[in-house]
Motif scaffolding. Structure first.
Motif, mmCIF file in Angstrom:
data_model
loop_
_atom_site.group_PDB
_atom_site.id
_atom_site.type_symbol
_atom_site.label_atom_id
_atom_site.label_comp_id
_atom_site.label_asym_id
_atom_site.label_seq_id
_atom_site.Cartn_x
_atom_site.Cartn_y
_atom_site.Cartn_z
ATOM 1 N N SER A 179 0.814 -1.225 0.000
ATOM 2 C CA SER A 179 0.000 0.000 0.000
ATOM 3 C C SER A 179 0.843 1.269 0.000
ATOM 4 N N VAL A 180 2.036 1.212 0.580
ATOM 5 C CA VAL A 180 2.891 2.408 0.631
ATOM 6 C C VAL A 180 3.956 2.396 -0.469
ATOM 7 N N GLY A 181 3.884 1.415 -1.358
ATOM 8 C CA GLY A 181 4.781 1.378 -2.500
ATOM 9 C C GLY A 181 6.180 0.874 -2.223
ATOM 10 N N GLU A 182 6.362 0.185 -1.094
ATOM 11 C CA GLU A 182 7.689 -0.348 -0.780
ATOM 12 C C GLU A 182 7.959 -1.658 -1.504
ATOM 13 N N ALA A 183 6.903 -2.320 -1.949
ATOM 14 C CA ALA A 183 7.048 -3.583 -2.696
ATOM 15 C C ALA A 183 5.850 -3.725 -3.618
ATOM 16 N N GLU A 184 6.106 -4.173 -4.810
ATOM 17 C CA GLU A 184 5.025 -4.440 -5.759
ATOM 18 C C GLU A 184 4.351 -5.754 -5.382
ATOM 19 N N PRO A 185 3.043 -5.833 -5.560
ATOM 20 C CA PRO A 185 2.354 -7.099 -5.277
ATOM 21 C C PRO A 185 3.012 -8.255 -6.024
ATOM 22 N N GLY A 186 3.177 -9.362 -5.320
ATOM 23 C CA GLY A 186 3.741 -10.562 -5.916
ATOM 24 C C GLY A 186 5.265 -10.615 -5.929
ATOM 25 N N THR A 187 5.935 -9.578 -5.424
ATOM 26 C CA THR A 187 7.402 -9.561 -5.478
ATOM 27 C C THR A 187 8.054 -10.078 -4.200
ATOM 28 N N LEU A 188 7.312 -10.143 -3.107
ATOM 29 C CA LEU A 188 7.897 -10.614 -1.851
ATOM 30 C C LEU A 188 7.836 -12.135 -1.802
ATOM 31 N N THR A 189 8.962 -12.731 -1.414
ATOM 32 C CA THR A 189 9.052 -14.188 -1.308
ATOM 33 C C THR A 189 9.599 -14.538 0.063
ATOM 34 N N ASP A 190 9.663 -15.813 0.357
ATOM 35 C CA ASP A 190 10.259 -16.258 1.619
ATOM 36 C C ASP A 190 11.707 -15.802 1.754
ATOM 37 N N ASP A 191 12.374 -15.516 0.643
ATOM 38 C CA ASP A 191 13.776 -15.086 0.676
ATOM 39 C C ASP A 191 13.958 -13.573 0.787
ATOM 40 N N SER A 192 12.869 -12.799 0.718
ATOM 41 C CA SER A 192 12.984 -11.346 0.883
ATOM 42 C C SER A 192 13.548 -11.045 2.270
ATOM 43 N N LEU A 193 14.479 -10.095 2.340
ATOM 44 C CA LEU A 193 15.115 -9.785 3.616
ATOM 45 C C LEU A 193 14.312 -8.761 4.413
ATOM 46 N N ILE A 194 14.194 -9.046 5.696
ATOM 47 C CA ILE A 194 13.456 -8.211 6.637
ATOM 48 C C ILE A 194 14.430 -7.725 7.712
ATOM 49 N N VAL A 195 14.360 -6.437 8.023
ATOM 50 C CA VAL A 195 15.147 -5.864 9.118
ATOM 51 C C VAL A 195 14.301 -5.998 10.383
ATOM 52 N N VAL A 196 14.843 -6.669 11.379
ATOM 53 C CA VAL A 196 14.163 -6.850 12.661
ATOM 54 C C VAL A 196 14.905 -6.022 13.701
ATOM 55 N N GLU A 197 14.201 -5.062 14.279
ATOM 56 C CA GLU A 197 14.779 -4.236 15.345
ATOM 57 C C GLU A 197 14.090 -4.600 16.655
ATOM 58 N N ARG A 198 14.893 -4.928 17.640
ATOM 59 C CA ARG A 198 14.372 -5.176 18.994
ATOM 60 C C ARG A 198 14.756 -3.979 19.850
ATOM 61 N N PHE A 199 13.844 -3.591 20.711
ATOM 62 C CA PHE A 199 14.098 -2.390 21.513
ATOM 63 C C PHE A 199 13.382 -2.474 22.851
ATOM 64 N N ARG A 200 13.747 -1.555 23.706
ATOM 65 C CA ARG A 200 13.068 -1.417 25.003
ATOM 66 C C ARG A 200 12.816 0.058 25.262
ATOM 67 N N LEU A 201 11.711 0.342 25.927
ATOM 68 C CA LEU A 201 11.400 1.708 26.318
ATOM 69 C C LEU A 201 12.293 2.090 27.493
ATOM 70 N N VAL A 202 12.997 3.200 27.352
ATOM 71 C CA VAL A 202 13.902 3.669 28.402
ATOM 72 C C VAL A 202 13.201 4.684 29.290
ATOM 73 N N SER A 203 12.506 5.641 28.674
ATOM 74 C CA SER A 203 11.890 6.705 29.467
ATOM 75 C C SER A 203 10.829 7.448 28.669
ATOM 76 N N THR A 204 9.831 7.912 29.381
ATOM 77 C CA THR A 204 8.874 8.863 28.816
ATOM 78 C C THR A 204 8.945 10.166 29.602
ATOM 79 N N ASP A 205 9.801 10.178 30.611
ATOM 80 C CA ASP A 205 9.983 11.368 31.453
ATOM 81 C C ASP A 205 11.061 12.217 30.821
ATOM 82 N N LEU A 206 10.645 13.122 29.946
ATOM 83 C CA LEU A 206 11.589 13.917 29.188
ATOM 84 C C LEU A 206 11.673 15.337 29.747
ATOM 85 N N PRO A 207 12.869 15.921 29.672
ATOM 86 C CA PRO A 207 13.003 17.300 30.169
ATOM 87 C C PRO A 207 12.249 18.297 29.284
#
Length: 137
Positions: free
Chosen positions: A109-137
């Motif tokens: 929908s956002v034009g990052e891949a044409e329909p039918g072009t993604l396969t099991d071999d397409s590479l995905i970036v996986v980012e893991r993160f944790r929330l550190v703070s919402t108490d901002l100055p």
């Protein structure tokens, strides 16, 4: 950290508009601890992959709403994404199949891949993160 130091951190902007609001709320509640994106999008925009470290979590209007720490960045084949990653996305997916359908629809929908072009071999970036703070100055 001072406001000036926070302003120098890389931004994490999860999608845009209402979807961003939903994703940011999931991060702030602790439900969302990972995000995924297409590797080919980084290549197309000549952008480096995210790196572990602190980032500013952006709200709907690009305001900083919290600090997160990227703890791990990895490349996975689309076919290697598992339920654990799908659940860590914090969007309520019941299975990796549901995650994949939703993400493929979004990327198309956002034009990052044409329909039918993604396969099991397409590479995905996986980012893991944790929330550190919402108490901002």
């Amino acid at each position: 950290m001072s406001p000036e130091e926070i302003a120098t951190l890389p931004p994490m902007d999860l999608a845009f508009g209402e979807l961003r609001e939903k994703l940011v709320a999931a991060v702030l509640s602790g439900e969302k601890t990972a995000t995924t994106s297409l590797h080919q999008s980084y290549l197309a925009e000549d952008q480096p992959l995210p790196q572990p470290g602190l980032q500013r979590l952006l709200g709907r209007e690009d305001e900083t709403v919290g600090l997160i720490e990227i703890t791990d960045v990895s490349l996975r084949r689309l076919g290697e994404i598992d339920d654990e990653i799908a659940f860590a996305e914090g969007e309520g997916y019941a299975s990796v199949a549901q995650w994949r359908d939703s993400h493929e629809d979004f990327w198309h929908s956002v034009g990052e891949a044409e329909p039918g072009t993604l396969t099991d071999d397409s590479l995905i970036v996986v980012e893991r993160f944790r929330l550190v703070s919402t108490d901002l100055p």
